[in-house]
Scaffold this active site. Structure first.
Site, PDB file in Angstrom:
ATOM      1  N   GLY B  71       3.257   8.064  20.355  1.00  0.00           N
ATOM      2  CA  GLY B  71       2.511   6.985  21.005  1.00  0.00           C
ATOM      3  C   GLY B  71       2.387   5.734  20.162  1.00  0.00           C
ATOM      4  O   GLY B  71       2.643   4.620  20.652  1.00  0.00           O
ATOM      5  N   ASN B 152      -8.759   6.747  26.309  1.00  0.00           N
ATOM      6  CA  ASN B 152      -8.784   8.020  25.584  1.00  0.00           C
ATOM      7  C   ASN B 152     -10.194   8.519  25.288  1.00  0.00           C
ATOM      8  O   ASN B 152     -10.411   9.707  25.117  1.00  0.00           O
ATOM      9  CB  ASN B 152      -7.974   7.912  24.294  1.00  0.00           C
ATOM     10  N   GLN B 188      -2.626   9.139  27.813  1.00  0.00           N
ATOM     11  CA  GLN B 188      -3.592  10.100  28.351  1.00  0.00           C
ATOM     12  C   GLN B 188      -3.374  10.379  29.838  1.00  0.00           C
ATOM     13  O   GLN B 188      -4.124  11.135  30.446  1.00  0.00           O
ATOM     14  CB  GLN B 188      -5.033   9.586  28.147  1.00  0.00           C
ATOM     15  N   HIS B 210       2.727  15.446  22.602  1.00  0.00           N
ATOM     16  CA  HIS B 210       1.682  16.378  22.187  1.00  0.00           C
ATOM     17  C   HIS B 210       0.411  16.289  23.032  1.00  0.00           C
ATOM     18  O   HIS B 210      -0.494  17.094  22.881  1.00  0.00           O
ATOM     19  CB  HIS B 210       1.362  16.223  20.693  1.00  0.00           C
ATOM     20  N   THR B 246      18.364   9.315  13.199  1.00  0.00           N
ATOM     21  CA  THR B 246      18.945  10.502  13.828  1.00  0.00           C
ATOM     22  C   THR B 246      17.923  11.117  14.777  1.00  0.00           C
ATOM     23  O   THR B 246      16.756  11.282  14.420  1.00  0.00           O
ATOM     24  CB  THR B 246      19.374  11.521  12.746  1.00  0.00           C
ATOM     25  N   CYS B 350     -20.582   7.912  12.509  1.00  0.00           N
ATOM     26  CA  CYS B 350     -20.456   8.861  11.414  1.00  0.00           C
ATOM     27  C   CYS B 350     -19.134   9.603  11.400  1.00  0.00           C
ATOM     28  O   CYS B 350     -18.733  10.140  10.380  1.00  0.00           O
ATOM     29  CB  CYS B 350     -21.594   9.856  11.466  1.00  0.00           C
TER      30      CYS B 350
END
Lengths: 123, 410
Positions: B71, B152, B188, B210, B246, B350
Site C-alpha cells: 500500500g 482505516n 481497506q 495482507h 525482480t 499513547c
C-alpha cells in the site's frame, strides 16, 4: 514499543490506588489534552509520609509510574520524598520506552506538588 | 487461553492455501521471470496469470496493473509519479485530513519541499467527505485528487464513485491537456466493497494483499492506460518501466490466490457477479454475517455508560467498530484486553508515541476527553459469534477498573 516486566507488573497490580479522604496534602498534574492526569494524596506524621494513594487516568506507563512513585515515597521523610526524581522512577521501572519518559516526569512532579500542598497548609 | 484477533484492519492472517501456494511457487518457480530460459518463462507465466486475474478483479486491462511492495509504495508511486510527470510548474494536490499517512505524509513532504501546493479537505463530523468540497477545492493548477475509499480508523465509506464522476465532468471542460487525475487508496475496501475501476471512475487505485488474507510485502497500483506517471524505482524496467525490481513471484501468486478466495466469499462463489458493477455487496452472506456480528458488538459495548461510536454509523465498513469510552485511556484498555486474550488497536495519543491523538478523530471534531479513550475493533472472516460475546462480556470490567483508578468523576 515494548514495556519492561516491572511496568507490566505495576500496571496489572498497581500499588496504593485510591484516595485519602482526610489527606494532609494533595498533588495534581497533567491535563486532558495530553491524556494523562494524576492525583496523589499523602498522610503525614512526624515529617514522614505514612500513607499515600494515587488516582491516574492514562496509559499503562502513567499508571505504572504513579504506582512506583507511591512505593518509593511511602515511609520516606518529606525531604527525601521531595528528592525522588524522574530517573529514580524510570530506573525502578526498568526504564520506560523513550516516548513514555514523560510519565515519570509527571509522577515525580505529582509527589512534589502534594508535599508543597502539605507545607503550604502547615503555614 | 484461546486468543481473539480483532485487528483485521491492521493485517489479516494469511489463508492456509495462500501459504501453501507461496511455498510451492517459491521452490518450484524460483527463476527470474525476465530470464529467457524455460525456468524463467515458467515464472513469467505465474506473474502473467496473476496480472490477468487482478485485471479481472478490478475490471481493467492487464497492462494497467503495476505490482508493488504494498500500500505505501503504491500510494507514493501514484502521488509522486503524477507530480513529477506533471508539466505544471507547481502542481496542486487535493486530499483529505483523514488519509492514511502513506498518502498524507507524502503530500505534506512534497508541500514542505515547495514542489506542490496542497489542500486538505476536512470531512463532515461523521467522517464522510463532501463531493462539493472536493469540487470547490479544484484550481487551475490542480493535477491530482487523492481520497481514500474506506477510512482505516473509523471505517467510513467515502464517495469515490461520485468524486470520480465529478472529476470526469470537470475534465470535460478543462480538456485532455489540463486533466485532473484521481487516486484512491482502497486498501481497506478490497474485502467488502465494489472494486471495479470503471465503476469507481478512478485513474489510480491502491490495494495490498495482507489486508485480505494474502501475504505482506505485495500489493498493486492500478494505473489507467495513458496516465502519465514517473517511475519511482529505476533499474531493470520491470512492470512496464513503472516499477523496477525482480518480481516477487511467490508474493504475487499469493495475492492471486487470496483474491480468488476473497471473490468466492465476497459473492457467494459467483465470481463473474463479484466483478459486475453492483452498487452494494451487502446482499451477500459473508458481508451480512460480518455486519451482523459488528452490530451486535457495537450494541453490546454501547451498553457501557459514557461510550460513543466514532464516525458514521451507517456509511461504514461492515467490519469496523471505533468506540470511545470517556474517562478510560485507550492504551490501557488495549493492554487489559490483551491480557484477556483480545487483540484490538487504539487511536489514543499513547499508542502513537506522538502525544497527539489520532489525526482522523481530531479531523472529525472528537474532543480529547473522547479521543484518548478510543479503541478500534476490526472483524474478519474467522471472527465468530462466541468471540464477539466474549468481548461484550469482558469489556465492562476493564472500563470499570480503569474508571475506578481515574481522578475524574464519570
Amino acid at each position: 514499543m515494548k514495556y519492561s516486566k516491572e511496568v507490566i507488573n505495576h500496571f496489572e497490580n498497581p500499588r496504593n490506588v485510591g484516595e485519602i479522604k482526610d489527606a494532609d496534602g494533595i498533588g495534581e498534574v497533567g491535563n486532558l489534552r495530553c491524556g494523562d492526569m494524576m492525583q496523589v494524596f499523602i498522610k503525614v506524621k512526624d515529617d514522614k509520609i505514612v500513607d499515600i494513594k494515587f488516582k491516574t487516568l492514562g496509559c499503562a506507563a502513567a499508571i505504572a509510574a504513579s504506582s512506583m512513585m507511591t512505593e518509593l515515597a511511602k515511609g520516606k521523610t518529606l525531604d527525601d520524598a521531595y528528592k525522588i526524581s524522574r530517573d529514580d522512577i524510570n530506573n525502578s521501572l526498568g526504564k520506560l520506552p523513550a516516548q513514555k519518559y514523560h510519565c515519570s516526569i509527571l509522577s515525580a512532579g505529582a509527589i512534589k506538588k502534594a508535599i508543597d500542598d502539605y507545607r503550604t497548609k502547615q503555614k | 487461553m484461546k486468543r481473539i484477533y480483532l485487528d483485521n484492519s491492521a493485517t489479516t492472517k494469511p489463508d492456509q492455501d495462500v501459504v501453501k501456494t507461496m511455498e510451492h511457487i517459491n521452490s518450484k518457480y524460483f527463476a527470474n521471470p525476465s530470464s529467457v530460459h524455460s525456468f524463467g518463462q515458467d515464472a513469467r507465466k505465474i506473474v502473467d496469470e496473476a496480472r490477468d486475474f487482478m485485471a479481472f478483479y478490478l475490471n481493467c486491462d492487464s497492462s494497467e496493473i503495476v505490482f508493488t511492495s504494498g500500500g505505501s509504495e503504491s500510494d507514493n508511486l501514484a502521488i509522486k509519479g503524477i507530480v513529477e510527470a506533471s508539466k505544471i510548474e507547481k502542481p496542486h494536490v487535493i486530499t483529505s485530513q483523514i488519509e492514511h499517512h502513506a498518502v498524507l505524509d507524502t503530500i505534506v513532504e512534497l508541500e514542505r519541499e515547495g514542489r506542490i501546493e496542497a489542500t486538505y479537505i476536512k470531512p463532515k463530523s461523521n467522517g464522510v467527505i463532501k463531493v462539493e468540497d472536493a469540487e470547490a477545492a479544484i484550481k487551475e493548477n490542480t493535477a491530482l485528487v487523492s481520497i481514500m475509499y474506506i477510512n482505516n480508523e473509523i471505517g467510513t465509506v467515502e464517495p469515490i464513485r461520485e468524486i470520480g464522476k465529478m472529476i470526469e465532468r470537470v475534465n470535460k471542460k478543462r480538456g485532455e491537456k489540463n486533466k485532473v487525475f484521481f487516486h484512491t487508496d482502497a486498501v481497506q475496501a478490497a474485502e467488502y466493497f465494489q472494486m471495479g475501476t470503471k465503476y469507481l471512475h478512478v485513474d489510480f487505485l491502491t490495494i495490498t494483499a495482507h489486508k485480505f488474507y494474502g501475504p505482506k510485502g505485495v500489493g498493486l497500483l492500478f494505473v489507467k492506460k495513458g496516465t502519465p506517471i514517473k517511475h519511482q524505482i529505476v533499474g531493470g524496467g520491470q512492470e512496464s518501466k513503472f516499477r523496477a525490481g525482480t518480481e516477487n513471484v511467490a508474493g504475487i501468486a499469493g495475492m492471486h490466490r487470496a483474491v480468488v478466495d476473497m471473490l468466492k466469499r465476497k459473492a457467494d462463489g459467483k465470481m463473474e457477479e463479484a466483478k459486475k458493477s453492483l452498487p452494494s455487496l451487502q446482499v451477500y452472506s459473508e458481508t451480512k454475517r460480518i455486519k451482523k456480528l459488528r452490530d451486535k458488538l457495537s450494541k453490546g459495548l454501547l451498553e457501557i455508560s459514557n461510550s460513543r461510536i466514532n464516525g458514521c454509523k451507517t456509511r461504514r465498513s461492515p467490519n469496523n467498530l471505533n468506540i470511545s469510552f470517556k474517562n478510560a485511556e485507550g492504551e490501557s484498555i488495549l493492554m487489559m484486553l490483551d491480557q484477556a486474550g483480545i487483540a484490538a488497536s487504539s487511536g489514543s495519543a499513547c499508542t502513537s508515541g506522538s502525544l497527539e491523538p489520532s489525526h482522523v478523530l481530531t479531523a472529525i471534531g472528537v474532543t480529547h476527553e473522547w479521543s484518548h479513550g478510543s479503541i478500534r475493533l476490526t472483524l474478519g472472516k474467522d471472527t465468530t459469534e462466541e468471540e464477539i460475546d466474549k468481548v461484550i462480556e469482558t469489556m465492562p470490567g476493564i472500563i470499570e477498573r480503569l474508571r475506578t483508578m481515574s481522578p475524574l468523576k464519570n
